[in-house]
Each structure stands twice: as structure tokens, then as C-alpha cells.
Design a protein around this motif. Structure first.
Motif, PDB file in Angstrom:
ATOM      1  N   LEU A  93       0.799  -1.222   0.000  1.00 39.75           N
ATOM      2  CA  LEU A  93       0.000   0.000   0.000  1.00 39.75           C
ATOM      3  C   LEU A  93       0.836   1.279   0.000  1.00 39.75           C
ATOM      4  O   LEU A  93       0.917   1.941  -1.009  1.00 39.75           O
ATOM      5  N   HIS A 101      -1.099  -0.676  -6.324  1.00 44.40           N
ATOM      6  CA  HIS A 101      -1.624   0.186  -5.265  1.00 44.40           C
ATOM      7  C   HIS A 101      -3.141   0.291  -5.336  1.00 44.40           C
ATOM      8  O   HIS A 101      -3.835   0.192  -4.333  1.00 44.40           O
ATOM      9  N   PHE A 112     -13.403   2.448   5.507  1.00 46.53           N
ATOM     10  CA  PHE A 112     -13.075   3.816   5.929  1.00 46.53           C
ATOM     11  C   PHE A 112     -14.061   4.856   5.421  1.00 46.53           C
ATOM     12  O   PHE A 112     -13.759   6.042   5.421  1.00 46.53           O
ATOM     13  N   MET A 157      -8.102   1.116  17.202  1.00 46.46           N
ATOM     14  CA  MET A 157      -7.603   0.280  16.097  1.00 46.46           C
ATOM     15  C   MET A 157      -8.007  -1.177  16.310  1.00 46.46           C
ATOM     16  O   MET A 157      -8.359  -1.866  15.362  1.00 46.46           O
ATOM     17  N   LEU A 160     -11.523  -1.323  15.174  1.00 49.83           N
ATOM     18  CA  LEU A 160     -11.621  -1.202  13.720  1.00 49.83           C
ATOM     19  C   LEU A 160     -11.256  -2.528  13.034  1.00 49.83           C
ATOM     20  O   LEU A 160     -11.921  -2.981  12.115  1.00 49.83           O
ATOM     21  N   ILE A 234      -1.539  -0.771   8.003  1.00 50.93           N
ATOM     22  CA  ILE A 234      -2.610   0.127   8.467  1.00 50.93           C
ATOM     23  C   ILE A 234      -2.356   0.519   9.918  1.00 50.93           C
ATOM     24  O   ILE A 234      -2.492   1.690  10.299  1.00 50.93           O
ATOM     25  N   MET A 245      -0.503  13.141  17.049  1.00 48.55           N
ATOM     26  CA  MET A 245      -1.401  14.291  16.871  1.00 48.55           C
ATOM     27  C   MET A 245      -2.086  14.621  18.192  1.00 48.55           C
ATOM     28  O   MET A 245      -2.276  15.798  18.521  1.00 48.55           O
ATOM     29  N   LEU A 278      -4.647  19.928  12.737  1.00 47.35           N
ATOM     30  CA  LEU A 278      -3.999  19.069  11.733  1.00 47.35           C
ATOM     31  C   LEU A 278      -3.156  19.915  10.786  1.00 47.35           C
ATOM     32  O   LEU A 278      -2.015  19.589  10.477  1.00 47.35           O
ATOM     33  N   THR A 284       3.283  14.960   9.798  1.00 48.67           N
ATOM     34  CA  THR A 284       4.058  14.135   8.854  1.00 48.67           C
ATOM     35  C   THR A 284       4.853  15.084   7.966  1.00 48.67           C
ATOM     36  O   THR A 284       4.530  15.301   6.798  1.00 48.67           O
ATOM     37  N   ALA A 339      -1.895  17.972   5.391  1.00 50.38           N
ATOM     38  CA  ALA A 339      -1.548  17.168   6.572  1.00 50.38           C
ATOM     39  C   ALA A 339      -1.811  15.683   6.330  1.00 50.38           C
ATOM     40  O   ALA A 339      -1.174  14.823   6.940  1.00 50.38           O
ATOM     41  N   GLY A 341      -1.479  14.389   3.266  1.00 46.18           N
ATOM     42  CA  GLY A 341      -0.897  14.128   1.963  1.00 46.18           C
ATOM     43  C   GLY A 341      -1.864  14.552   0.864  1.00 46.18           C
ATOM     44  O   GLY A 341      -2.831  15.290   1.101  1.00 46.18           O
ATOM     45  N   ALA A 344      -2.869   9.862  -4.943  1.00 52.87           N
ATOM     46  CA  ALA A 344      -3.274   8.456  -4.803  1.00 52.87           C
ATOM     47  C   ALA A 344      -3.056   7.907  -3.392  1.00 52.87           C
ATOM     48  O   ALA A 344      -3.805   7.060  -2.922  1.00 52.87           O
ATOM     49  N   HIS A 345      -2.028   8.385  -2.702  1.00 50.69           N
ATOM     50  CA  HIS A 345      -1.707   7.841  -1.370  1.00 50.69           C
ATOM     51  C   HIS A 345      -2.280   8.685  -0.233  1.00 50.69           C
ATOM     52  O   HIS A 345      -1.916   8.478   0.930  1.00 50.69           O
ATOM     53  N   GLN A 346      -3.158   9.622  -0.568  1.00 47.14           N
ATOM     54  CA  GLN A 346      -3.711  10.475   0.502  1.00 47.14           C
ATOM     55  C   GLN A 346      -4.300   9.588   1.599  1.00 47.14           C
ATOM     56  O   GLN A 346      -4.901   8.549   1.316  1.00 47.14           O
ATOM     57  N   CYS A 347      -4.134  10.025   2.838  1.00 43.73           N
ATOM     58  CA  CYS A 347      -4.469   9.197   4.009  1.00 43.73           C
ATOM     59  C   CYS A 347      -5.831   8.500   3.890  1.00 43.73           C
ATOM     60  O   CYS A 347      -6.863   9.137   3.743  1.00 43.73           O
TER      61      CYS A 347
HETATM   62  C1  HEM Z   1      -3.808  12.449  12.611  1.00 39.23           C
HETATM   63  C2  HEM Z   1      -3.569  11.278  12.160  1.00 39.23           C
HETATM   64  C3  HEM Z   1      -3.040  10.965  10.789  1.00 39.23           C
HETATM   65  C4  HEM Z   1      -2.233  11.699   9.960  1.00 39.23           C
HETATM   66  C5  HEM Z   1      -1.673  13.099  10.184  1.00 39.23           C
HETATM   67  C6  HEM Z   1      -2.005  10.884   8.782  1.00 39.23           C
HETATM   68  C7  HEM Z   1      -1.246  11.290   7.695  1.00 39.23           C
HETATM   69  C8  HEM Z   1      -1.050  10.538   6.554  1.00 39.23           C
HETATM   70  C9  HEM Z   1      -0.301  10.971   5.399  1.00 39.23           C
HETATM   71  C10 HEM Z   1       0.423  12.314   5.257  1.00 39.23           C
HETATM   72  C11 HEM Z   1      -0.356   9.980   4.479  1.00 39.23           C
HETATM   73  C12 HEM Z   1       0.269  10.004   3.068  1.00 39.23           C
HETATM   74  C13 HEM Z   1       1.684   9.507   3.077  1.00 39.23           C
HETATM   75  C14 HEM Z   1       2.316   9.583   1.701  1.00 39.23           C
HETATM   76  O1  HEM Z   1       1.774  10.167   0.776  1.00 39.23           O
HETATM   77  O2  HEM Z   1       3.418   9.034   1.570  1.00 39.23           O
HETATM   78  C15 HEM Z   1      -1.121   8.898   5.053  1.00 39.23           C
HETATM   79  C16 HEM Z   1      -1.375   7.706   4.440  1.00 39.23           C
HETATM   80  C17 HEM Z   1      -2.070   6.680   5.047  1.00 39.23           C
HETATM   81  N1  HEM Z   1      -2.739   6.710   6.245  1.00 39.23           N
HETATM   82 FE1  HEM Z   1      -2.820   8.245   7.527  1.00 39.23          FE
HETATM   83  N2  HEM Z   1      -2.661   9.698   8.924  1.00 39.23           N
HETATM   84  C18 HEM Z   1      -3.325   9.713  10.133  1.00 39.23           C
HETATM   85  C19 HEM Z   1      -4.136   8.725  10.655  1.00 39.23           C
HETATM   86  C20 HEM Z   1      -4.422   7.545  10.035  1.00 39.23           C
HETATM   87  C21 HEM Z   1      -5.302   6.519  10.562  1.00 39.23           C
HETATM   88  C22 HEM Z   1      -6.086   6.602  11.877  1.00 39.23           C
HETATM   89  C23 HEM Z   1      -5.257   5.470   9.688  1.00 39.23           C
HETATM   90  C24 HEM Z   1      -5.936   4.147   9.720  1.00 39.23           C
HETATM   91  C25 HEM Z   1      -6.466   3.540  10.697  1.00 39.23           C
HETATM   92  C26 HEM Z   1      -4.372   5.855   8.597  1.00 39.23           C
HETATM   93  C27 HEM Z   1      -4.075   5.074   7.515  1.00 39.23           C
HETATM   94  C28 HEM Z   1      -3.317   5.483   6.448  1.00 39.23           C
HETATM   95  C29 HEM Z   1      -3.003   4.606   5.342  1.00 39.23           C
HETATM   96  C30 HEM Z   1      -3.447   3.161   5.198  1.00 39.23           C
HETATM   97  C31 HEM Z   1      -2.221   5.357   4.454  1.00 39.23           C
HETATM   98  C32 HEM Z   1      -1.622   4.892   3.140  1.00 39.23           C
HETATM   99  C33 HEM Z   1      -2.574   5.165   2.022  1.00 39.23           C
HETATM  100  C34 HEM Z   1      -2.020   4.758   0.673  1.00 39.23           C
HETATM  101  O3  HEM Z   1      -0.816   4.592   0.517  1.00 39.23           O
HETATM  102  O4  HEM Z   1      -2.854   4.611  -0.232  1.00 39.23           O
HETATM  103  N3  HEM Z   1      -3.892   7.129   8.851  1.00 39.23           N
HETATM  104  N4  HEM Z   1      -1.544   9.282   6.321  1.00 39.23           N
END
Ligand code: HEM
Length: 398
Positions: A93, A101, A112, A157, A160, A234, A245, A278, A284, A339, A341, A344-347
Motif C-alpha cells: 500500500l 496500489h 473507511f 484500532m 476497527l 494500516i 497528533m 492538523l 508528517t 496534513a 498528503g 493516490a496515497h492520501q491518508c
Molecule cells: C492524525 C492522524 C493521521 C495523519 C496526520 C495521517 C497522515 C497521513 C499521510 C500524510 C499519508 C500520506 C503519506 C504519503 O503520501 O506518503 C497517510 C497515508 C495513510 N494513512 Fe494516515 N494519517 C493519520 C491517521 C491515520 C489513521 C487513523 C489510519 C488508519 C487507521 C491511517 C491510515 C493510512 C493509510 C493506510 C495510508 C496509506 C494510504 C495509501 O498509501 O494509499 N492514517 N496518512
């Protein structure tokens, strides 16, 4: 460390440590002042592109010519430890490009949605109350990192994923060690064994949830072991970010009492406050990519195999994101912060992250109206620039 100009490259290792845990490092501001895209050096002297222009960052993060595959030797490592594992392993992922991806993300998206996360809200509230109950029973002073910011997301988690609630201590301990312990590989191995067991012989213990959905789907192209790895990703992506955070958000509010007073006076402001925190904290701070082709941006050419680092903290302080971007303020709309991202990879977990933040912060400040720092703000230890930005400890009393 201040960046200095030398032959067109800003030297001084990137990512840089913050001097105030909620402000961008001075060197990032200096880079941003020089233009939307600059050359900077990493810890090992390797040069990469630092992106500090908001429009350029969004365009690049959505560009399929940028890769997140860590097996590419050209993928930038931001610390020596990351450099050591980089070419041997790329996580599912977060570390794969399309078309793989898209398939992996498609397997997870239904867990989600807004609706699934709204259904989780009562459980998040209940969990916050339970964690606060034991914090209060233990009494002041306390470290809110270990007594609140970490256990709360870990328990959510568990829910979830559908992991049995009574295992949450085991689960939290392994997740914490995997992300910040001495020997993360051992903790990850233990988590894999535990999850494989839950997917197999101990299946009857699994509750409804994301992990159960994954392993009960007919076995297709993705094997059980890969589903376990996906689940660990995940956990890795959601746990440390949310815990960081929370700790940094609480600290920022305690250190800005006039802002906190607004929230106490009008609790309807909490959702806007969570969003603004955020943006403002940008935990990040330093998303990385590698270019797979030459790309023209803002009059410069990012070459094939050039590394790229996105300076999220200064991107979120851009005046395209909001007026008076250096002011923490929930009365004005925030547009397009990064915050979570972009592209495609946005959170994937952003709706869940927002729900946890909003509920956890509101519950904490309502239950403990006299909450305050137990030591001077300047003494509170925080994480280095290459980590997800957060606090090492948050000593408080009430
Ligand atoms: C405040 C909390 C969070 C922040 C600031 C955050 C921030 C981010 C950012 C910046 C990315 C993109 C990284 C990139 O582009 O390389 C990302 C991806 C991701 N986040 Fe979050 N995240 C948070 C909470 C969570 C939670 C609670 C979950 C799941 C339970 C989660 C699951 C994911 C996953 C699975 C990805 C990858 C998505 C992909 O590659 O398609 N995140 N997150």
C-alpha cells in the motif's frame, strides 16, 4: 540547524528538527523563502528536491511519475536506519505504485467510508471515557503520552480491525515497539504471528471488523500472509500518527490558553479546531518520493531517479491554504491543507483520525477542566525532525 546556500544546494541535513514542537524548522522557512522548489542535502549528503510551493506540491503528489517504491535504490532515506532496510523491503500500500496500489487500496476503502466511521463514533467516545477513567483513578501527575495519547488510538484500532478487546495491551505494546522500539523487527514478527493465528486456528476469537473482512474474502490473488502485512501497514500508518497528533494537539492547546478558552466556551468549535490543529501541526513533515521520469516544475527539471521531500509544515503555512497562516484560528476556513498528503496515497484513515481527535480532545478537556502542564513548556521533550512529529512525554497535572 540553519540551512546555508552552497553551490545552489542548501546544506544542513534534512529533515530538520523543530525548535518549537508546533512550528516549522527555521531552515524550512528559509528554503520556502527561496522559491517553491530547491536542492537540499539529506543526513548522508545526498541531494534531493525539497518542495515548499503549495501548488507545486499538490501537482507533484498527484503525478504518477512519482514513485513510493522503497526498493528503488534511488528512493531517498531520511535516516540511517531507514536507509538500512530501504532496498530490501517495501511495505504494501504505502510503498507500492499503480496498478498494484489501486488493487490494495480498493480492498480497504469500504472500511473507511464516512458511514463506517460515523458508526464507530459512539465506540470512540466510550473508549475515550474508559481511558480517562483509568487516568483519573491513577491520579495526577501523569504522562499523557503513555496514559492517554497511545492507548486510545490503539484501542480504537483493535475495534476497527476486529481484534479481541482483551488483547489490546499485547497489541499496543507490540505496535509501540514496532514503531519506536529498539528492535522493531522482533515486534513486527510477533504481531504477524498473532494476526496469522487470528486468521487461522483462533478465527473464532475475531470480532467483526476490517481484518475479519479481509481474511474471510475468498482467497484470490492476495495470500493470507500478504493480508497480514497489509493490516500491519494500516496499524503502522494509523497508530503513531494519531497518538502523535493527540499529544502535540494537547500540548499546543495548553500552551495557547486563550485558544483553549474559546473551545471550552463553545464546544461546537471542536471539529474546526481538530482540522486547524492538523493543518497547523503538520506532523508528517517530510513525505518522500522518487521520480521515475524527468519532470518539469516551476522552471526546474526533476531528473529521473531524483529524490523528493515535501516540507509539509511550510506547505500548510502557505497563504494559499488560509489567510494569516501562522495564526492558530478555527474561525476561518482552511483550504487544501496537506496534513493527510495528497493524490493516490492520501491518508486512507483521515475520517477516522478526525473523529478520534475531535472526540478525544473534547472529552479530555471536559473531564479535566484544570488540566495543565506539570513542567515548563520548554522542558517537554519532543521527537526529532525525521520522525512523525510528536512528544516523547507530556507530563501534566490537574
Ligand atoms: C492524525 C492522524 C493521521 C495523519 C496526520 C495521517 C497522515 C497521513 C499521510 C500524510 C499519508 C500520506 C503519506 C504519503 O503520501 O506518503 C497517510 C497515508 C495513510 N494513512 Fe494516515 N494519517 C493519520 C491517521 C491515520 C489513521 C487513523 C489510519 C488508519 C487507521 C491511517 C491510515 C493510512 C493509510 C493506510 C495510508 C496509506 C494510504 C495509501 O498509501 O494509499 N492514517 N496518512
Amino acid at each position: 540547524m540553519t540551512a546555508t546556500e552552497k553551490a545552489g544546494t542548501r546544506v544542513g541535513a534534512f529533515p530538520q528538527d523543530r525548535t518549537c514542537p508546533y512550528e516549522p524548522p527555521a531552515g524550512y522557512r528559509e528554503v520556502a523563502g527561496a522559491g517553491p522548489i530547491s536542492r537540499v542535502a539529506l543526513y548522508d549528503g545526498r541531494e534531493v528536491w525539497a518542495i515548499s510551493g503549495h501548488a507545486e506540491a499538490r501537482r507533484l503528489l498527484a503525478d504518477p511519475r512519482l514513485s513510493t517504491d522503497r526498493r528503488n535504490p534511488a528512493f531517498p532515506a531520511t535516516t540511517e536506519a531507514i536507509g538500512r532496510v530501504r532496498t530490501r523491503f517495501t511495505p504494501p500500500l504505502v510503498g507500492v505504485d499503480d496498478p498494484v496500489h489501486k488493487v490494495q487500496r480498493g480492498m480497504l476503502i469500504s472500511s473507511f467510508t464516512h458511514r463506517r466511521i460515523s458508526d464507530l463514533r459512539p465506540r470512540i467516545r466510550e473508549t475515550a471515557e474508559r481511558v480517562l477513567g483509568s487516568l483519573i483513578a491513577t491520579g495526577a501527575p501523569a504522562d499523557l503520552v503513555t496514559a492517554f495519547a497511545q492507548p486510545l488510538p490503539s484501542m480504537v484500532m483493535c475495534h476497527l480491525l476486529g481484534v479481541p478487546y482483551e488483547d489490546h495491551d499485547y497489541f499496543e505494546e507490540r505496535t509501540t515497539r514496532m514503531l519506536s522500539g529498539e528492535n522493531p523487527a522482533i515486534a513486527m514478527g510477533e504481531l504477524r504471528t498473532y494476526l496469522l493465528d487470528l486468521a487461522g486456528p483462533n478465527r473464532h476469537r475475531l470480532n467483526e471488523g476490517l481484518f475479519g473482512d479481509l481474511v474471510s474474502a475468498p482467497e484470490g490473488e492476495v495470500g493470507r500472509e500478504d493480508l497480514v502485512d497489509l493490516t500491519i501497514v494500516i496499524l503502522g500508518a494509523g497508530f503513531e500518527t494519531t497518538a502523535s497528533m493527540l499529544s502535540l494537539g494537547i500540548f499546543t492547546l495548553l500552551d495557547n490558553p486563550e485558544r483553549l478558552a474559546e473551545l471550552r466556551a463553545d464546544p461546537a468549535l471542536w471539529p474546526a479546531a481538530a482540522e486547524e490543529l492538523l493543518r497547523y501541526l503538520a506532523i508528517t513533515d517530510g513525505i518522500t518520493r522518487v521520480a521515475t521520469e524527468d519532470i518539469e516544475v516551476a522552471g526546474r527539471t526533476i531528473g529521473k531517479d531524483d529524490g523528493i521531500i515535501f516540507l509539509t509544515s511550510v506547505l500548510n503555512r502557505h497563504d494559499e491554504v488560509r489567510d494569516r497562516p501562522d495564526v492558530l484560528d478555527w474561525h476561518r476556513p482552511t483550504r487544501n491543507h496537506v496534513a493527510f498528503g495528497f493524490g493516490a496515497h492520501q491518508c486512507l484513515g483521515q475520517n477516522l483520525a478526525r473523529a478520534i481527535l475531535e472526540i478525544a480532545l473534547q472529552s479530555l478537556f471536559e473531564r479535566l477542566p484544570d488540566l495543565r502542564l506539570a513542567t515548563a513548556a520548554a522542558e517537554i521533550p519532543f521527537k526529532p525532525g525525521a520522525a512523525v512529529q510528536g512528544l516523547v512525554q507530556l507530563p501534566v497535572t490537574w
